[in-house]
Design a protein around this motif. Structure first.
Motif, PDB file in Angstrom:
ATOM      1  N   VAL A 185       0.813  -1.219   0.000  1.00 48.29           N
ATOM      2  CA  VAL A 185       0.000   0.000   0.000  1.00 48.29           C
ATOM      3  C   VAL A 185       0.850   1.274   0.000  1.00 48.29           C
ATOM      4  CG1 VAL A 185      -2.021  -1.028   1.086  1.00 48.29           C
ATOM      5  CG2 VAL A 185      -0.222  -0.057   2.520  1.00 48.29           C
ATOM      6  N   LEU A 186       2.163   1.105   0.013  1.00 51.23           N
ATOM      7  CA  LEU A 186       3.034   2.288  -0.042  1.00 51.23           C
ATOM      8  C   LEU A 186       3.691   2.383  -1.414  1.00 51.23           C
ATOM      9  CD1 LEU A 186       4.850   2.139   3.440  1.00 51.23           C
ATOM     10  CD2 LEU A 186       2.773   3.385   2.811  1.00 51.23           C
ATOM     11  N   THR A 187       3.958   3.598  -1.858  1.00 50.27           N
ATOM     12  CA  THR A 187       4.645   3.793  -3.133  1.00 50.27           C
ATOM     13  C   THR A 187       6.128   3.429  -2.962  1.00 50.27           C
ATOM     14  OG1 THR A 187       5.249   6.065  -2.601  1.00 50.27           O
ATOM     15  CG2 THR A 187       3.113   5.734  -3.680  1.00 50.27           C
ATOM     16  N   ALA A 188       6.835   3.419  -4.085  1.00 49.96           N
ATOM     17  CA  ALA A 188       8.263   3.086  -4.039  1.00 49.96           C
ATOM     18  C   ALA A 188       8.982   4.014  -3.057  1.00 49.96           C
ATOM     19  CB  ALA A 188       8.851   3.241  -5.440  1.00 49.96           C
ATOM     20  N   ARG A 189       8.710   5.304  -3.185  1.00 53.56           N
ATOM     21  CA  ARG A 189       9.390   6.267  -2.309  1.00 53.56           C
ATOM     22  C   ARG A 189       9.000   6.050  -0.844  1.00 53.56           C
ATOM     23  NH1 ARG A 189       7.938  11.151  -0.649  1.00 53.56           N
ATOM     24  NH2 ARG A 189       6.209  11.336  -2.105  1.00 53.56           N
ATOM     25  N   GLU A 190       7.716   5.794  -0.615  1.00 55.45           N
ATOM     26  CA  GLU A 190       7.274   5.597   0.772  1.00 55.45           C
ATOM     27  C   GLU A 190       7.862   4.321   1.372  1.00 55.45           C
ATOM     28  OE1 GLU A 190       2.926   7.827   0.342  1.00 55.45           O
ATOM     29  OE2 GLU A 190       3.118   5.683  -0.062  1.00 55.45           O
ATOM     30  N   ASN A 191       8.018   3.266   0.529  1.00 57.13           N
ATOM     31  CA  ASN A 191       8.647   2.043   1.024  1.00 57.13           C
ATOM     32  C   ASN A 191      10.057   2.329   1.526  1.00 57.13           C
ATOM     33  OD1 ASN A 191       7.542  -0.865   0.908  1.00 57.13           O
ATOM     34  ND2 ASN A 191       6.545   0.153  -0.833  1.00 57.13           N
ATOM     35  N   VAL A 192      10.771   3.169   0.764  1.00 57.82           N
ATOM     36  CA  VAL A 192      12.149   3.497   1.155  1.00 57.82           C
ATOM     37  C   VAL A 192      12.137   4.424   2.374  1.00 57.82           C
ATOM     38  CG1 VAL A 192      14.302   4.561   0.364  1.00 57.82           C
ATOM     39  CG2 VAL A 192      12.928   3.198  -1.221  1.00 57.82           C
ATOM     40  N   GLU A 193      11.225   5.386   2.338  1.00 58.65           N
ATOM     41  CA  GLU A 193      11.158   6.377   3.429  1.00 58.65           C
ATOM     42  C   GLU A 193      10.734   5.746   4.754  1.00 58.65           C
ATOM     43  OE1 GLU A 193       9.140  10.137   3.349  1.00 58.65           O
ATOM     44  OE2 GLU A 193       9.364  10.210   1.180  1.00 58.65           O
ATOM     45  N   PHE A 194       9.932   4.710   4.643  1.00 62.74           N
ATOM     46  CA  PHE A 194       9.350   4.112   5.847  1.00 62.74           C
ATOM     47  C   PHE A 194      10.444   3.702   6.847  1.00 62.74           C
ATOM     48  CE2 PHE A 194       7.108   0.349   7.869  1.00 62.74           C
ATOM     49  CZ  PHE A 194       6.333   1.141   8.687  1.00 62.74           C
ATOM     50  N   VAL A 195      11.487   3.038   6.292  1.00 68.08           N
ATOM     51  CA  VAL A 195      12.589   2.600   7.162  1.00 68.08           C
ATOM     52  C   VAL A 195      13.260   3.819   7.791  1.00 68.08           C
ATOM     53  CG1 VAL A 195      14.816   1.415   7.178  1.00 68.08           C
ATOM     54  CG2 VAL A 195      12.946   0.548   5.772  1.00 68.08           C
ATOM     55  N   MET A 196      13.445   4.857   6.980  1.00 64.37           N
ATOM     56  CA  MET A 196      14.118   6.052   7.492  1.00 64.37           C
ATOM     57  C   MET A 196      13.262   6.743   8.554  1.00 64.37           C
ATOM     58  SD  MET A 196      16.154   7.733   4.322  1.00 64.37           S
ATOM     59  CE  MET A 196      15.033   7.562   2.965  1.00 64.37           C
ATOM     60  N   GLN A 197      11.949   6.692   8.353  1.00 63.23           N
ATOM     61  CA  GLN A 197      11.073   7.317   9.359  1.00 63.23           C
ATOM     62  C   GLN A 197      11.221   6.602  10.700  1.00 63.23           C
ATOM     63  OE1 GLN A 197       6.758   7.434   8.668  1.00 63.23           O
ATOM     64  NE2 GLN A 197       6.548   7.595  10.877  1.00 63.23           N
ATOM     65  N   VAL A 198      11.259   5.268  10.617  1.00 65.15           N
ATOM     66  CA  VAL A 198      11.428   4.498  11.850  1.00 65.15           C
ATOM     67  C   VAL A 198      12.776   4.819  12.493  1.00 65.15           C
ATOM     68  CG1 VAL A 198      11.489   2.178  12.828  1.00 65.15           C
ATOM     69  CG2 VAL A 198       9.942   2.682  10.953  1.00 65.15           C
ATOM     70  N   GLN A 199      13.769   5.108  11.636  1.00 63.46           N
ATOM     71  CA  GLN A 199      15.097   5.462  12.169  1.00 63.46           C
ATOM     72  C   GLN A 199      15.091   6.855  12.805  1.00 63.46           C
ATOM     73  OE1 GLN A 199      17.516   4.980   8.615  1.00 63.46           O
ATOM     74  NE2 GLN A 199      18.628   3.326   9.634  1.00 63.46           N
ATOM     75  N   GLY A 200      14.070   7.624  12.521  1.00 61.77           N
ATOM     76  CA  GLY A 200      13.988   8.963  13.092  1.00 61.77           C
ATOM     77  C   GLY A 200      14.583  10.040  12.198  1.00 61.77           C
ATOM     78  N   VAL A 201      14.771   9.733  10.911  1.00 61.17           N
ATOM     79  CA  VAL A 201      15.302  10.738   9.979  1.00 61.17           C
ATOM     80  C   VAL A 201      14.207  11.795   9.735  1.00 61.17           C
ATOM     81  CG1 VAL A 201      16.224  11.095   7.640  1.00 61.17           C
ATOM     82  CG2 VAL A 201      16.734   8.978   8.892  1.00 61.17           C
ATOM     83  N   SER A 202      14.616  13.048   9.652  1.00 66.59           N
ATOM     84  CA  SER A 202      13.630  14.124   9.485  1.00 66.59           C
ATOM     85  C   SER A 202      12.919  14.008   8.134  1.00 66.59           C
ATOM     86  CB  SER A 202      14.307  15.482   9.589  1.00 66.59           C
ATOM     87  OG  SER A 202      15.079  15.700   8.423  1.00 66.59           O
ATOM     88  N   VAL A 203      11.734  14.602   8.050  1.00 65.84           N
ATOM     89  CA  VAL A 203      10.911  14.500   6.833  1.00 65.84           C
ATOM     90  C   VAL A 203      11.683  15.003   5.616  1.00 65.84           C
ATOM     91  CG1 VAL A 203       8.740  15.234   5.747  1.00 65.84           C
ATOM     92  CG2 VAL A 203       8.820  14.843   8.195  1.00 65.84           C
ATOM     93  N   VAL A 204      12.318  16.141   5.757  1.00 67.42           N
ATOM     94  CA  VAL A 204      13.028  16.747   4.626  1.00 67.42           C
ATOM     95  C   VAL A 204      14.171  15.838   4.173  1.00 67.42           C
ATOM     96  CG1 VAL A 204      14.392  18.746   3.900  1.00 67.42           C
ATOM     97  CG2 VAL A 204      12.440  19.050   5.439  1.00 67.42           C
ATOM     98  N   ASP A 205      14.944  15.367   5.153  1.00 74.34           N
ATOM     99  CA  ASP A 205      16.099  14.512   4.820  1.00 74.34           C
ATOM    100  C   ASP A 205      15.667  13.214   4.161  1.00 74.34           C
ATOM    101  OD1 ASP A 205      17.866  16.301   5.677  1.00 74.34           O
ATOM    102  OD2 ASP A 205      18.495  15.216   7.488  1.00 74.34           O
ATOM    103  N   ARG A 206      14.623  12.622   4.710  1.00 72.06           N
ATOM    104  CA  ARG A 206      14.254  11.309   4.161  1.00 72.06           C
ATOM    105  C   ARG A 206      13.641  11.435   2.769  1.00 72.06           C
ATOM    106  NH1 ARG A 206      10.062  10.865   8.721  1.00 72.06           N
ATOM    107  NH2 ARG A 206       8.087  11.158   7.655  1.00 72.06           N
ATOM    108  N   LYS A 207      12.961  12.546   2.513  1.00 75.43           N
ATOM    109  CA  LYS A 207      12.429  12.739   1.159  1.00 75.43           C
ATOM    110  C   LYS A 207      13.580  12.879   0.174  1.00 75.43           C
ATOM    111  CE  LYS A 207       7.755  14.317   1.495  1.00 75.43           C
ATOM    112  NZ  LYS A 207       6.826  15.363   1.652  1.00 75.43           N
ATOM    113  N   LYS A 208      14.545  13.680   0.559  1.00 73.77           N
ATOM    114  CA  LYS A 208      15.696  13.938  -0.313  1.00 73.77           C
ATOM    115  C   LYS A 208      16.474  12.633  -0.540  1.00 73.77           C
ATOM    116  CE  LYS A 208      19.752  16.977  -0.319  1.00 73.77           C
ATOM    117  NZ  LYS A 208      20.820  16.344   0.432  1.00 73.77           N
TER     118      LYS A 208
END
Lengths: 230, 408
Positions: free
Chosen positions: A99-122
């Motif tokens: 249910v997540l897009t390619a970018r969200e699949n990648v971002e998801f791990v970073m979000q759990v790691q606590g990476v900021s929204v801006v950084d993880r998008k980039k």
């Protein structure tokens, strides 16, 4: 320094009333930046070894060290943290969150790691571009080919900058051309990022990319070949 | 919106039909609860009003101790002046003074003991439904006239009719005999046998003369605009009372303690029924979330391999449940509010209720829609949904990555 080190690791499974030997005193060291293939017939122990290396399963005895830290005696939460920050996984069946897009699949791990929204998008966009998925960032897995999905899985695995990527039959569901492209991607990431790869496979083509080839049989290492030297 | 929220939101729509069915069950139960609780509150308000309307009122100013021991000498001095003073200072017209005494009433043939109530003919109809229940004759109209209105049962027992005379014999406040003759000008029928048999009303001025009250009475009865403003009004009235005269203000709950007990007993039964409904809905949520967890076991194994803790996945399940619950809550409150609002305006009736009109009582039920009736039920359903999701979340909590990834 070793990216991963296993010392006399043993693992026995129960299958009904029978004990099945998964690993039988395996000792192995993989140096940082290594590119290793594990080969064995089915049931030879390569997936079990990847699982205990990655902290997904616990050995009955022996020690597992990842990037200088012993992990076989860690409890559930620290082990999860270790997987989150130091280990990347690539599976045969891609295993993306549908249910997540390619970018969200990648971002998801970073979000759990606590990476900021801006950084993880980039970073997610950079990584997806690095694995050749530029323009496909907002597609969901169901709208992508097998090769593209596996690339997303690779992007997800390296998103956390892991010390080691463990790949279990990563090309098994891909056609030969796509499989070759994936292996070239692995080599590129290994060379440019210095990411350590340990790949379980029975695909000769995959083995041909490895600098080191380890053969297993019945839960034991039976052959360890430095292909570069060969 | 964080990815976790997006993930949870999209997860609940993987099986849209199942989600809508669950949301539908929540919405239905919420509408039902809002309706039932509103009707229940509306019925209680009606029941309280109907019980208090003939005599008790919402508040009564009395001499301290009179409520439990109704002796004639425990009186409120200058009761009419006090009632007028409160009326003026609160700008409230629904206030009237009364006196009360027990006496024997005799016709030519028979004698019965009754409670004689002295009332202000001008103000009594504003606080009591009894003047509206006169079936024959009229209500009192002169505060000093030797007139009486009696209940239909008492009239039958005494074998009297309009225009007949009754002799009243009792004890006056000063200990002397109180004896007088009054003419029956009205006969009321409240539908409450006790009231129709043992109460009679005479003008307050005449009452004070007869029972040598020296201007005193026993109660100032006050009706608030509605039940919800009784407490505030009670404080206002208490503040207006003279300090040294031992007067107290009782609310309807003090005056009719059985009424609250009856309501509480009814509430208990109703909440048991609501509890069953909530449990059924909670099981529906449990079923949905458990199915959802079982279907995604492999996916949970994968996410755990990526480094998510099982606790975090458990929270994801709780978040998904909260989203489903909030959808049910929002839609249920909106639709339930609309439906019940319509009934609060138009009311509803059922066969048999039209008889109430004969006794000067409302013949339609109007649900009481307020924040309690609107939100308590749906909030309990929401919390029950979350509780129901604890088991599926706990299942996820105990998953092992490798075993989970092997799941079909």
């Amino acid at each position: 320094m070793y990216a991963v080190r296993c010392i006399d690791v043993r693992k026995i499974y129960k299958q009904g009333d029978e004990d099945v030997i998964g690993l039988n005193g395996v000792s192995i060291e993989v140096e940082e930046g290594g590119f290793v293939c594990l080969r064995s017939p089915s049931g030879g122990g390569k997936t079990t070894l990847l699982n205990v290396m990655g902290g997904l399963d616990r050995p009955d005895s022996g020690e597992i060290w990842i990037a200088g830290k012993r992990i076989d005696n860690l409890s559930k939460a620290p082990l999860a943290r270790m997987r989150l920050h130091r280990i990347g996984f690539v599976f045969q069946a891609y295993n993306l969150i549908p249910v997540l897009t390619a970018r969200e699949n990648v971002e998801f791990v970073m979000q759990v790691q606590g990476v900021s929204v801006v950084d993880r998008k980039k970073r997610s966009l950079e990584i997806l571009s690095e694995v050749g998925l530029e323009g496909l960032e907002d597609r969901r897995p169901a709208k992508m080919s097998g090769g593209q999905q596996q690339r997303v899985a690779v992007a997800r695995a390296i998103a956390s900058n892991p010390a080691i990527v463990l790949a279990d039959e990563p090309t098994a569901n891909l056609d030969s051309n796509t499989a070759r492209h994936l292996m070239e991607l692995f080599v590129e990431l290994n060379q440019h990022r210095g990411t350590t790869f340990v790949i379980a496979t029975h695909d000769q083509m995959v083995m041909s990319y490895a600098r080191r080839l380890i053969r297993m049989l019945d839960g034991k290492l039976v052959e360890d070949i430095d292909q570069e030297a060969v | 919106m964080s990815i976790t929220f997006r993930l949870a939101w999209r997860n609940i729509w993987r099986q849209p039909r199942r989600t809508w069915l669950t949301v539908g069950a929540l919405v239905f139960s919420n509408i039902l609860l809002i309706f039932l609780i509103s009707v229940q509150l509306g019925t209680y308000l009606m029941m309280i009003d109907n019980t208090l309307a003939p005599l008790t009122g919402h508040l009564q100013v009395q001499y301290e101790g009179y409520k439990d021991d109704q002796r004639i000498h425990q009186a409120v001095p200058a009761v009419r002046g006090l009632a007028a003073d409160i009326r003026e200072r609160l700008s409230l017209e629904t206030i009237a003074a009364r006196g009360a005494a027990f006496a024997l009433t005799s016709s030519e043939d028979r004698t019965y003991g009754v409670q004689i109530i002295g009332v202000e003919p001008e103000f009594e109809p504003r606080i009591s439904t009894l003047p509206g229940l006169i079936k024959e004759g009229r209500f009192l109209d002169d505060i000093n006239a030797p007139e009486i209105v009696i209940g239909a049962v008492l009239a039958r027992n005494l074998r009297v009719q309009l225009g007949d005379e009754l002799t009243i014999l009792g004890s006056a406040r000063d200990g002397s005999f109180a004896a007088t003759v009054v003419r029956i000008v009205g006969i009321f029928e409240s539908g409450m046998v006790e009231l129709d048999r043992s109460f009679a009303e005479i003008p307050l001025g005449f009452f004070q003369d007869t029972f040598v009250m020296d201007g005193a009475g026993h109660t100032v009865v006050i009706n608030a605009q509605n039940l919800f403003s009784v407490s505030t009004l009670q404080q206002q009235v208490q503040a207006l009372l003279p300090d040294m005269e031992g007067l107290v203000v009782h609310d309807w709950d003090d005056l009719q303690p059985g009424l609250r007990q009856a309501i509480q007993a009814d509430l208990l039964g109703a909440w048991f029924m609501y509890g069953v409904l909530v449990i059924l809905v909670a099981f529906s949520v449990l079923n949905t979330q458990l199915m959802s967890v079982l279907e995604r076991t492999r996916e949970f194994g994968i996410t755990m391999s990526l480094g998510l803790t099982s606790g975090r996945l458990g929270w994801l399940i709780m978040l998904e449940t909260a989203m489903i619950g909030l959808l049910g809550l929002g839609l249920g409150v909106f639709l339930g509010g609309l439906v019940v609002y319509w009934f609060t305006v138009n009311g509803f009736t059922y066969p048999g209720l039209e008889l109430a009109a004969q006794f000067n009582l409302p013949d339609r039920i109007y649900p009481n829609l307020n924040s309690i009736s609107l939100l308590v039920g749906p909030c309990i359903v929401f919390l029950a949904s979350l509780v129901a999701a604890v088991y599926p979340a706990a299942r996820v909590h105990f998953l092992q990555p490798v075993q989970a990834m092997r799941a079909a």
